[in-house]
Write an enzyme that holds these catalytic residues in place. Structure first.
Site, PDB file in Angstrom:
ATOM      1  CD  GLN A  94      -8.058   3.728   6.132  1.00  0.00           C
ATOM      2  OE1 GLN A  94      -7.107   4.497   6.028  1.00  0.00           O
ATOM      3  NE2 GLN A  94      -9.312   4.157   6.160  1.00  0.00           N
ATOM      4  CG  HIS A 111     -10.080   9.588   9.926  1.00  0.00           C
ATOM      5  ND1 HIS A 111      -9.918  10.844  10.484  1.00  0.00           N
ATOM      6  CD2 HIS A 111      -9.788   8.706  10.914  1.00  0.00           C
ATOM      7  CE1 HIS A 111      -9.544  10.713  11.746  1.00  0.00           C
ATOM      8  NE2 HIS A 111      -9.459   9.432  12.035  1.00  0.00           N
ATOM      9  CD  GLU A 160     -13.957   9.807  16.145  1.00  0.00           C
ATOM     10  OE1 GLU A 160     -14.264   9.660  14.955  1.00  0.00           O
ATOM     11  OE2 GLU A 160     -12.971   9.239  16.685  1.00  0.00           O
ATOM     12  CD  GLU A 183     -37.467  15.160  27.628  1.00  0.00           C
ATOM     13  OE1 GLU A 183     -37.026  16.315  27.763  1.00  0.00           O
ATOM     14  OE2 GLU A 183     -38.435  14.724  28.269  1.00  0.00           O
TER      15      GLU A 183
END
Length: 329
Positions: A86, A108, A195, A231
């Site tokens: 960016q 963001h 994250e 799962e």
């Protein structure tokens, strides 16, 4: 308590005569661009010619241009390229075309918060960040719904930054679900922490550790895969829809008891101290500097870690087992 805005708090009047540039037609860029266009707003898309995203933009009815042209033609410039590129795109193609009164938009806050991009004081700078991937932003919009968004104002040069931001959020469907007010600092630091500690770093290492423990104890890799990875979706879907306690009420009492009695052995005080240290590294800018340096040096560590992760046995057994599950395709 966060301030939340809805459809009645936003109006297209402030942007109906403006042109919006979407710089980067990836998953998020595509979702936002299509929604804005379908909301009756004028959209210009920027993407590199010859790329799959460029081809997708053409197929979607856009006439993609380079970033410099998009910035010149637009009043509202949304940068949706990856974080690490960016700043270069801004300095090379956008900065000289960011005239007074224009708006610079992000989904963001990384580059603004860590000062990789420092816009002049005569432009609005705000963030509209959907809390979901671009494909979901698009599908929810098409269904007449929306994905919740965050909104933050970094610079209000025109005095209308919040009104423009909310109009933009309305254009992508965010105000249908609710737009929560935040800051670039809060969004950036909490996003990175989530994250690293939970969503990507924490979960992936937990899954691999569980798999390795079972396989090393002599259990079949296929069974270990199902119990520790496959799962997981069943549980996270329950948490997503009903919260943690809602999930516990929907599994067996045996599972719930094991959760209460054993979970804190895995995530204990030592783990929490490490999490706090990770958060401090984010807040101080240490992680940002490390990531920027990693990209400038050719991503040597990143590429090595990616290679090692690709070679973990759980990935190989996963490829085989997912072939048994045609519904995933």
């Amino acid at each position: 308590m966060a301030k939340i805005y809805y459809d009645n708090d936003a109006s297209f009047d402030v942007i109906k005569d403006k042109t919006i540039a979407i710089i980067g037609y990836g998953i998020q860029g595509r979702g936002q661009a299509l929604n804005l266009r379908d909301s009756g707003l004028k959209v210009v898309v920027s993407e590199m010619e010859g790329t799959p995203n460029f081809k997708q933009a053409l197929e979607d009815g856009f006439a993609p241009v380079d970033a410099k042209t998009a910035a010149k033609q637009s009043d509202i410039i949304q940068i949706l390229t990856q974080d690490h590129v960016q700043a270069d795109v801004y300095k090379k193609d956008i900065k000289k075309n960011l005239k007074p009164g224009k708006s610079l938009v992000f989904s963001h806050g990384f580059n603004i918060h860590f000062k990789q991009i420092v816009p002049s004081s005569d432009v609005d700078v705000f963030m509209v960040a959907p809390k979901g991937p671009g494909a979901l932003v698009r599908s929810q919009y098409v269904e007449g719904k929306g994905v919740p968004c965050l909104v933050a104002i970094h610079q209000d040069a025109t005095g209308n930054a919040l009104k423009i931001a909310l109009a933009y959020a309305k254009g992508i469907g965010g105000t249908r679900a609710g737009v929560l007010e935040t800051t670039f600092k809060e969004e950036t630091e909490t996003d990175l922490f989530g994250e690293q500690a939970v969503l990507c770093g924490g979960v992936s290492e937990l899954v691999k550790a569980g798999y390795d423990t079972l396989v090393e104890a002599g259990y079949q890799p296929e069974i270990a895969y199902f119990e520790c990875l496959h799962e997981l979706k069943l549980i996270t879907d329950l948490i997503y829809a009903h919260g943690i306690q809602g999930m516990r009420k929907r599994v067996s009492d045996t599972a719930e008891y094991g959760d209460f009695s054993r979970g804190k052995r895995v995530i204990n005080d030592k783990t929490r101290k490490i999490m706090k240290k990770m958060l401090t590294e984010i807040q101080s800018g240490k992680f940002a500097k490390e990531w920027i340096r990693e990209n400038k040096k050719g991503r040597l560590n990143f590429n090595q870690w990616r290679k090692e992760a690709d070679e973990h046995p759980i990935e190989k057994i996963g490829v085989q087992l997912r072939q048994m599950m045609p519904w995933m395709k």
